[in-house]
Write a protein that holds these residues in place. Sequence first.
Motif, PDB file in Angstrom:
ATOM      1  N   SER A 285      34.959   5.011 -25.978  1.00  0.00           N
ATOM      2  CA  SER A 285      34.258   4.271 -27.521  1.00  0.00           C
ATOM      3  C   SER A 285      35.475   4.382 -28.570  1.00  0.00           C
ATOM      4  O   SER A 285      34.864   3.045 -29.078  1.00  0.00           O
ATOM      5  CB  SER A 285      33.262   5.339 -28.662  1.00  0.00           C
ATOM      6  OG  SER A 285      33.748   6.848 -28.763  1.00  0.00           O
ATOM      7  N   LEU A 310      24.985   9.353 -28.303  1.00  0.00           N
ATOM      8  CA  LEU A 310      26.054  10.081 -29.579  1.00  0.00           C
ATOM      9  C   LEU A 310      27.835   8.920 -28.796  1.00  0.00           C
ATOM     10  O   LEU A 310      27.544   9.035 -27.630  1.00  0.00           O
ATOM     11  CB  LEU A 310      26.854  11.000 -29.559  1.00  0.00           C
ATOM     12  CG  LEU A 310      27.669  11.638 -28.795  1.00  0.00           C
ATOM     13  CD1 LEU A 310      28.439  12.886 -29.975  1.00  0.00           C
ATOM     14  CD2 LEU A 310      26.335  12.513 -27.833  1.00  0.00           C
ATOM     15  N   ILE A 312      31.194   9.343 -27.812  1.00  0.00           N
ATOM     16  CA  ILE A 312      32.585   9.572 -27.693  1.00  0.00           C
ATOM     17  C   ILE A 312      33.988   9.470 -27.397  1.00  0.00           C
ATOM     18  O   ILE A 312      33.414   7.894 -26.930  1.00  0.00           O
ATOM     19  CB  ILE A 312      32.296  11.099 -27.130  1.00  0.00           C
ATOM     20  CG1 ILE A 312      32.248  10.961 -25.717  1.00  0.00           C
ATOM     21  CG2 ILE A 312      31.215  12.031 -27.401  1.00  0.00           C
ATOM     22  CD1 ILE A 312      32.562  12.015 -24.781  1.00  0.00           C
ATOM     23  N   THR A 318      37.304  11.944 -30.766  1.00  0.00           N
ATOM     24  CA  THR A 318      36.502  11.524 -31.701  1.00  0.00           C
ATOM     25  C   THR A 318      35.311  11.535 -30.975  1.00  0.00           C
ATOM     26  O   THR A 318      34.994  11.694 -29.802  1.00  0.00           O
ATOM     27  CB  THR A 318      36.666  10.270 -32.212  1.00  0.00           C
ATOM     28  OG1 THR A 318      36.084   9.290 -31.051  1.00  0.00           O
ATOM     29  CG2 THR A 318      37.729   9.325 -32.789  1.00  0.00           C
ATOM     30  N   GLY A 319      33.965  12.292 -32.123  1.00  0.00           N
ATOM     31  CA  GLY A 319      32.434  12.983 -31.930  1.00  0.00           C
ATOM     32  C   GLY A 319      32.580  13.847 -30.991  1.00  0.00           C
ATOM     33  O   GLY A 319      31.616  14.626 -30.148  1.00  0.00           O
ATOM     34  N   GLU A 322      30.697  17.076 -32.814  1.00  0.00           N
ATOM     35  CA  GLU A 322      29.341  16.738 -32.957  1.00  0.00           C
ATOM     36  C   GLU A 322      28.936  17.258 -31.207  1.00  0.00           C
ATOM     37  O   GLU A 322      27.579  17.290 -31.490  1.00  0.00           O
ATOM     38  CB  GLU A 322      29.074  15.202 -33.359  1.00  0.00           C
ATOM     39  CG  GLU A 322      27.703  15.133 -33.030  1.00  0.00           C
ATOM     40  CD  GLU A 322      27.777  13.839 -34.035  1.00  0.00           C
ATOM     41  OE1 GLU A 322      26.144  12.957 -33.866  1.00  0.00           O
ATOM     42  OE2 GLU A 322      28.787  12.709 -33.812  1.00  0.00           O
TER      43      GLU A 322
END
Length: 333
Positions: A285, A310, A312, A318-319, A322
């Motif tokens: 992403s 989601l 990532i 990043t991500g 989560e």
Amino acid sequence: MTEGNFVDYVKVHLSSGNGGKGSTHLRREKYVAKGGPDGGDGGRGGHIILRGNKNLWTLLSFKFKRHFKAGHGEHGAKQRSTGADGEDIYLDVPLGTVVRDSETNEVLFEITEDGEEKIVVEGGLGGRGNWHFKTSTNQTPRYAQPGIPGQEKDVTLELKVLADVGLVGFPNAGKSTLLSAVTAAKPKIADYPFTTLKPNLGIVQYREFKSFVIADIPGIIEGAAEGKGLGHYFLRHIERNSSLLFMIPADAKDIVEEYEILLNELRKYNPELLDKERIVAISKSDLLDEELRSEMKEELDAYFKETDYLFISSVAQTGLQELKDRLWKQLND
């Protein structure tokens, strides 16, 4: 563990032991005339036994030795002495090993518990000694039973990886990169399809010293359920995972279409796989700007109404936290 050391499919040849023959001995002692038959029974031939071992993760021990032969039972002796049983052969296998008859492809059994033992090939029974055949009309039988020969069998051992989370996606979706980012595993990573040819396992360290196991499985291609590409060699590993993490790259032509193809391949292979909990991760992403991500999110929100998803990036880190939180919650709900 290097890729070459991960062995998940082997064929082995197993031979059990012959049963010992019964004795035809007649009792002969000083001052005992016509003592009668006292020949003992033959011993049982050795079994070939598979045993579950939770400390094993691969069938590597069968890579260079694939023929196993159990010991033969000893013959019976005088004074009704039974021959010793042949030595059993114990073969330790990892949990999740499926045993098939190589000729018929029939599933014989599965090893799923530590210490579980299953006889694959039974040893031949020992023959009975001549004292069993004494009758009122035949006081001195001079015959006994021969031992029953052992059996030979070719079996196939298939390992289905036991993991909490299985990564599902097309080749080059970023599965190995994610595994290396969230675990200490060092899978082979390259910018060409089918870099991963064997499953890789990694332990994800979570909060408060908790952890779970994640498996990087070779990439799916359309037609895999019919055996195309790596086909059944990787689909069987998905069966053992508690939860599935679908990975689709952000630069895919059509994210929804790729997801539907992946679901369809799992459905054709085993419809029960769709009953597992699943999360969709849009990988890579970091290639998206804010405007493109917003447009993509509107489309995905309309489609993934009941499925959690989601964005990532394993490279940009990043991500990932989560993602760990959602996987942990899903595994423990």
